[in-house]
Design an enzyme around this catalytic site. Structure first.
Site: not given
Length: 702
Positions: A344, A381
């Site tokens: 993330d 990401e």
């Protein structure tokens, strides 16, 4: 359990390994703190204890090596609850926030229990929070029979990712899962046959590290789990077992069961921030152990740098934090057998202690070069909440990337925007504009149109605007730029024409995702038109807004079948095991291919163009194909390439999204022959024609 009186056999123990480790006769405890003046090791009989059953002061002269505080405690067994109190200066202006009134979790704790009266507020307010604090659990990580299981290491070229939420996948009563198992790791096991039937090859689980569900607006709950408090412990609420060691074993049961059916497990990991948030947040673990080591601080040391958008940012390239991150990853691979990680806001890991972007971030190279992690899927990401965008330029040789530009450009093309024909072409061929300079395989790009963050696929074609009012933030939260189109009506519609158009648009988006070069990713429930009622930021909605309503699978059986057949053909693609995988540029140079418009070899790349066709011959696959992308609002007649040179086979219609199920997609042997030299593509549709030799029953388009 141990007693309050400490016997003479307690000894200093060792600094390594970190955490609580079962050894002969007891357990060794070790924790890092550079700036603490004193540390107490606490033991508890129950998670609700208002005071410890035993307190062991760690002697700074005998129980401290370098900045590691440690002790060996006899008679400790797996399941023992423990925590720390850490003494030192409380001086926020210098970055120090020691508070010995707070019970702290062990950063290396393998298990966590949560008291019935857990209070995030009590960890924020002055005063003792013993009765309401989470506690760590002593775990013997070796005490599990894997029955020969190992991570699967499936090639990315044969991977189809299914992004899902452990709780939301089975919690709805319609799931058919036993009531006591709904929303758990064990409940997920019961739905493995569904995943196999769907045709995905890997599940990507939203965060399963223990997180703080109270890290949310008042009256809400943190449902997604992007609020970690421990990087080693599985989230206890996802376990159907109430014993302290249950979550660890139930998680491993799930991994083992998925592996038996050939399904990989990828974890969505959050190493960019924690649930301790900003300067007003609670003291749960790292803040109280050594705040200025673990977090990026502003020039005003009382404030936290906020590159994550959640209040704080981990100091990921500090040696101690780097070790914590890598040790966590190694643990989940070696001990918990997971197959990969999606990071993330991974670009935060490229920042130094001042927040500047490093050209060669040590933590990212530590992860990539670690021998334990070799062969493990690493997915970034590649952006953060402060504007750093590294899609196509993320560091390293083996990282895959969520391709956010694929998502945006494919959405924009199919909703009919001008100027996106060229972008669609690039995304379809693995985004060479983005990745071609890296001489990497096409699978560097993780292709997706929807994910947990944003609209579901159904809502993408049903809403022009976000509808996040239930989140309690006056619809200010969530992204405003969604490249969505409601097909003429905002929200649910009973108009058959609107519904038919929406279904076709969904199939268009799915077809491009599965047929493009790269690794396709499917969001949980998109195969059955799961809706969040227009909410594009349902992080705090632990209710039917977010749960998978399994009635939809029956209601949208045609769409479900469409995805199954797409996935089946994708998963059967050939792998050349006798030579190295070709990189993206080699593939593009080696294939016999051509772009077309409605006329052969005359593609229209203009701003006003809304259609394109592509044909290719793959002799190694004994396959030819022609794909028509028509985002125009009227039907268009496309000239077809001459009969395929592959064994002289005629064109057959595999996919035509303008047709209703079951004619929208066919099993290859049943695909009807296309006669004539043109094909009329319906408005807003995708058509795929194939010509394959008889032996190509196991080939694929990509």
């Amino acid at each position: 359990m141990i007693h309050t009186t400490i016997g003479p056999t307690v000894n200093p123990g060792r600094s390594s390994p970190l955490g609580a480790t079962i050894v002969d006769g007891g357990a060794n405890f070790s924790v890092f703190s550079r700036n603490a003046t004193a540390i107490e090791l606490l033991f508890f009989d129950t998670e609700d204890d208002a005071r410890p059953s035993c307190v062991i002061p760690l002697d700074p002269t005998t129980s401290r090596s370098y900045h590691y505080w440690h002790a060996f405690v006899p008679e400790i067994r797996p399941g023992q609850l423990y925590g720390y109190r850490v003494h030192g200066r409380f001086d926020p202006a210098s970055g120090r926030r020691f508070d010995p009134s707070k019970v702290l979790l062990d950063p290396y704790g393998r298990g966590v229990v949560v008291p019935r009266g857990y209070s995030r507020d009590a960890a924020r307010r002055p005063g003792d929070n013993c009765a309401t604090a989470m506690k760590s659990v002593v775990v013997d990580a070796s005490a599990y029979d894997w029955e020969g299981d190992t991570p699967l290491k499936r090639p990315s070229s044969r991977t189809i990712i299914y992004e899902m939420h452990v709780r939301g996948f089975t919690l709805h009563p319609s799931s058919g899962v036993k009531e006591n198992l709904r929303g758990t790791y064990a409940g997920l096991i019961e739905k493995i046959p569904y995943l196999k039937q769907l045709g995905v090859t890997a599940v990507e689980l939203l965060p399963v590290f223990q997180f703080d569900p109270q890290d949310s607006p008042p009256g809400k709950v943190n449902y997604w789990g992007y609020a970690p408090v421990s990087f080693f412990a599985p989230h206890h609420a996802y376990s159907s077992r109430r014993d302290r060691l249950g979550p660890i074993d139930e998680f491993r049961d799930m991994v083992k069961a998925l592996h038996r059916e050939g399904l990989e497990v990828i974890l969505d990991v959050v190493f960019n921030h924690t649930a301790e948030v900003d300067h007003t947040g609670p003291t749960l673990s790292l803040r109280g152990l050594d705040n200025s080591i673990y977090y990026l601080l502003e020039t005003d040391r009382a404030r936290y740098a906020n590159f994550s958008g959640t209040g704080n940012t981990l100091n990921a390239n500090h040696p101690i934090v780097r070790r914590l991150i890598v040790d966590s990853l190694r643990y989940w691979v070696e001990t918990m057998h997971v197959d990969g990680f999606r990071f993330d806001l991974a670009s935060i890991l490229a920042r130094d202690s001042s927040g500047k972007v490093l050209p060669n971030p040590p933590v990212l190279w530590d992860i990539e070069s670690d021998p334990v992690l070799a062969g493990t899927k690493l997915i970034a990401e590649a952006w953060d909440a402060a504007g750093l965008y590294q899609v196509g330029s993320f560091i390293g040789d083996s990282w895959k990337e969520w391709n956010g530009r694929f998502r945006d450009d494919v959405r924009s093309f199919f909703r009919g925007e001008d100027g996106f024909v060229g972008r669609l072409a690039d995304r379809f061929l693995g985004s060479p504009e983005i990745y071609g300079h890296k001489e990497r395989e096409a699978e560097q790009s993780i292709n997706f149109v929807t994910c947990h963050d944003g609209f579901t696929l159904n809502d993408l074609v049903s809403y022009n605007q976000k509808h996040n009012e239930p989140n309690g933030e006056d619809n200010r939260d969530g992204g405003n730029e969604n490249q969505s189109w409601n097909c003429g009506v905002e929200g649910p519609s009973s108009d058959p024409a609107i519904e038919k158009l929406r279904e076709r648009q969904i199939k268009n988006l799915l077809a491009v995702t599965f047929l493009s070069l790269g690794v396709p990713m499917l969001l949980m429930g998109d195969e059955a038109r799961r809706s969040q009622r227009g909410n594009n930021n349902a992080y705090c909605q632990d209710n039917e807004t977010s749960w998978f309503d399994w009635n939809l699978v029956r209601q949208h059986a045609g769409l479900h079948r469409f995805v199954q057949l797409l996935a089946a053909r994708r998963a059967l693609r050939k792998i050349d095991t006798e030579r190295p995988r070709r990189n993206l540029n080699q593939f593009l140079r080696g294939a016999s291919k051509a772009w077309h418009g409605v006329k052969l070899h005359r593609p229209d790349w203009s701003q006003q163009s809304h259609s394109l066709a592509f044909s290719a011959e793959l002799p190694e696959e004994s396959l030819s194909f022609c794909i028509i992308f028509n985002a125009y609002w009227e039907p268009l007649e496309f000239q077809l390439p001459a009969r395929s040179h592959i064994a002289g086979r005629p064109w057959r219609r595999w996919i035509d999204t303008s047709l209703e199920s079951p004619n929208d997609i066919q099993d290859w042997p049943a695909a009807p022959v296309v006669t004539g030299r043109t094909y009329l593509a319906g408005p807003r549709s995708v058509v795929v024609l194939i010509a394959a030799a008889d032996k190509t029953a196991s080939g694929s388009l990509s």
